[in-house]
Design a protein around this motif. Structure first.
Motif, PDB file in Angstrom:
ATOM      1  N   ASP A 257      41.720  24.623  15.015  1.00  0.00           N
ATOM      2  CA  ASP A 257      42.459  24.771  16.276  1.00  0.00           C
ATOM      3  C   ASP A 257      43.846  24.196  16.057  1.00  0.00           C
ATOM      4  O   ASP A 257      44.043  22.981  16.092  1.00  0.00           O
ATOM      5  CB  ASP A 257      41.730  24.037  17.400  1.00  0.00           C
ATOM      6  N   CYS A 258      44.819  25.068  15.821  1.00  0.00           N
ATOM      7  CA  CYS A 258      46.145  24.619  15.370  1.00  0.00           C
ATOM      8  C   CYS A 258      47.183  24.729  16.492  1.00  0.00           C
ATOM      9  O   CYS A 258      47.122  25.634  17.319  1.00  0.00           O
ATOM     10  CB  CYS A 258      46.632  25.474  14.202  1.00  0.00           C
ATOM     11  N   PRO A 259      48.165  23.825  16.485  1.00  0.00           N
ATOM     12  CA  PRO A 259      49.333  24.006  17.359  1.00  0.00           C
ATOM     13  C   PRO A 259      50.211  25.124  16.799  1.00  0.00           C
ATOM     14  O   PRO A 259      49.940  25.683  15.732  1.00  0.00           O
ATOM     15  CB  PRO A 259      50.032  22.649  17.286  1.00  0.00           C
ATOM     16  N   ALA A 260      51.281  25.437  17.507  1.00  0.00           N
ATOM     17  CA  ALA A 260      52.174  26.495  17.041  1.00  0.00           C
ATOM     18  C   ALA A 260      52.868  26.108  15.745  1.00  0.00           C
ATOM     19  O   ALA A 260      53.194  26.974  14.919  1.00  0.00           O
ATOM     20  CB  ALA A 260      53.214  26.831  18.114  1.00  0.00           C
ATOM     21  N   ARG A 261      53.093  24.803  15.562  1.00  0.00           N
ATOM     22  CA  ARG A 261      53.724  24.324  14.340  1.00  0.00           C
ATOM     23  C   ARG A 261      53.020  23.051  13.878  1.00  0.00           C
ATOM     24  O   ARG A 261      52.679  22.200  14.700  1.00  0.00           O
ATOM     25  CB  ARG A 261      55.214  24.044  14.600  1.00  0.00           C
ATOM     26  N   LEU A 262      52.803  22.926  12.582  1.00  0.00           N
ATOM     27  CA  LEU A 262      52.066  21.778  12.077  1.00  0.00           C
ATOM     28  C   LEU A 262      52.944  20.532  12.041  1.00  0.00           C
ATOM     29  O   LEU A 262      54.084  20.585  11.570  1.00  0.00           O
ATOM     30  CB  LEU A 262      51.550  22.051  10.661  1.00  0.00           C
ATOM     31  N   PRO A 263      52.411  19.401  12.495  1.00  0.00           N
ATOM     32  CA  PRO A 263      53.131  18.131  12.377  1.00  0.00           C
ATOM     33  C   PRO A 263      52.825  17.491  11.025  1.00  0.00           C
ATOM     34  O   PRO A 263      51.751  16.926  10.830  1.00  0.00           O
ATOM     35  CB  PRO A 263      52.567  17.306  13.538  1.00  0.00           C
ATOM     36  N   VAL A 264      53.732  17.613  10.093  1.00  0.00           N
ATOM     37  CA  VAL A 264      53.543  17.047   8.758  1.00  0.00           C
ATOM     38  C   VAL A 264      54.721  16.126   8.454  1.00  0.00           C
ATOM     39  O   VAL A 264      55.828  16.606   8.182  1.00  0.00           O
ATOM     40  CB  VAL A 264      53.442  18.141   7.682  1.00  0.00           C
TER      41      VAL A 264
END
Length: 390
Positions: A257-264
């Motif tokens: 279940d991912c957000p629109a952009r990954l927080p890395v």
């Protein structure tokens, strides 16, 4: 008398209503500006958006930096967004600029003016105040102004006459809007119609705002095409995975279940990495982006107080550093020492005085946003082994 604004003008931060006399309104503003410039308290009649700017950038600002011609040319060539949007902005706004004796001014995301187009008479006047290609117009450079203030506020707005910090700009009105790249969330440009304050009108702001939104929509459309191409290039990998582009925008995923952009934190590099909400992942480059798959590597959290507190998240041999404020360091240190977990009341002891549970939970929420699945809730506890260093 303070001008009455329509609801639309208020939401777009218009400087004055269509029926207000610009000259009369400028005369009302002059004593407010004079009092502020002489160090008096900002009067309540000053628009809140302008009052915030006056507080941020007291006085006239510093000196506007002017780029050498070769550096300006390099910025123009390297600005991919403006190479895409320049024609659209000109088509939508130059006709009005000519009719209203305004000029169209486009800057990059750092406030450097890339182009100034419009009637020659207006250009000659703007040259005298340094409103020229290559000049930087942040608030720190020239005080309150349409470009710099929009860069901070991130809303379409007008800066009218004596609302400008510098007196030589008091004859002007600047109607500006930010352009944000939806793919990155970064400010990539501002677009401004600038001319005599006598030309101020809320309809100008509506047009500039609509044009900026159209420009952002075009960037979003092009980004969606890039994501489609990425999905086509990496067709249907098996198992659980996440496919992202170079901006970490998610193109496709299975089992997450991912957000629109990954927080890395720090971006991606080939190898194992900790991704908030996903856990330990292996990142492999693919044409146009990255393919991430889950790995079973052991995750360890290393707490380092040092001069600047930080944590290091180790996934196998890969290490990700996350800087911390002092309060967040204290929370992690307490959680590391209380393996059974701590509730909001237990964490409240870190504050020097009485503090509400709402405040504590909000602070932990901000910390979890940095570290994701490393902190579980109810009670708050660390989900990975911890070591202390530094």
């Amino acid at each position: 008398m303070t001008p009455v604004r329509t609801p639309a003008a208020q939401s777009l931060q218009a400087a004055l209503g269509a029926s207000v006399d610009p000259l009369g309104y400028a005369r009302q503003l002059l004593p407010l500006h004079r009092a502020w410039s002489e160090g008096a308290r900002i009067r309540s009649e000053v628009r809140p958006v302008i009052a915030r700017s006056w507080k941020r950038a007291p006085g006239r600002g510093g000196e506007s930096r002017l780029l050498p011609e070769d550096q300006l040319a390099a910025r123009r060539r390297g600005n991919q967004e403006m190479s895409i949007l320049g024609e659209l902005l000109g088509d939508r706004l130059l006709p009005l600029a000519g009719q209203a004796e305004n000029q169209l001014v486009i800057t990059d995301g750092e406030g450097y003016i890339l182009s100034v187009r419009g009637p020659r008479a207006v250009r000659r006047q703007s040259d005298g105040i340094g409103f020229i290609p290559g000049a930087r117009w942040r608030e720190a450079d020239v005080g309150t102004n349409g470009i710099g203030t929009v860069m901070v506020e991130r809303i379409p707005m007008q800066v009218f006459g004596p609302e400008h910090a510098r007196e030589e700009q008091h004859a002007w009105v600047c109607t500006s809007a930010p352009i944000v790249n939806p793919a990155t969330g970064a400010l990539v440009a501002t677009v401004t119609l600038a001319g005599s304050f006598r030309t101020a009108h809320p309809h100008t702001l509506a047009l500039v705002s609509a044009t900026a939104r159209e420009a952002e929509g075009e960037l979003l459309r092009l980004h969606q095409l890039e994501l489609d191409e990425l999905r086509s290039a990496v067709d249907g990998p098996g198992g659980r995975y996440v496919l992202v582009d170079g901006h970490l925008a998610v193109a496709a995923s299975r089992g997450f279940d991912c957000p629109a952009r990954l927080p890395v934190p720090g971006g991606l590099q080939e190898g194992n990495v900790w991704v908030r909400g996903l856990g330990a992942m292996h990142a492999a480059p693919v044409p146009g982006g990255w393919l991430l798959r889950p790995v079973a590597e052991r995750v360890v959290l290393e707490l380092c107080s040092g001069p600047v507190p930080k944590v290091v998240i180790s996934v196998g041999s890969e290490r990700t550093e996350v800087p911390l404020g002092w309060r967040h360091w204290q929370i992690l240190e307490l959680l590391a020492r209380r393996h059974q977990g701590v509730d909001a009341d237990g964490l409240a002891e870190l504050w020097p005085g009485p503090v509400s549970a709402v405040t504590v939970r909000a602070e932990v929420s901000r910390l979890r946003a940095k570290l994701g699945g490393i902190i579980a809730a109810r009670p708050y506890r660390l989900t990975v082994p911890v070591v202390f260093s530094c």
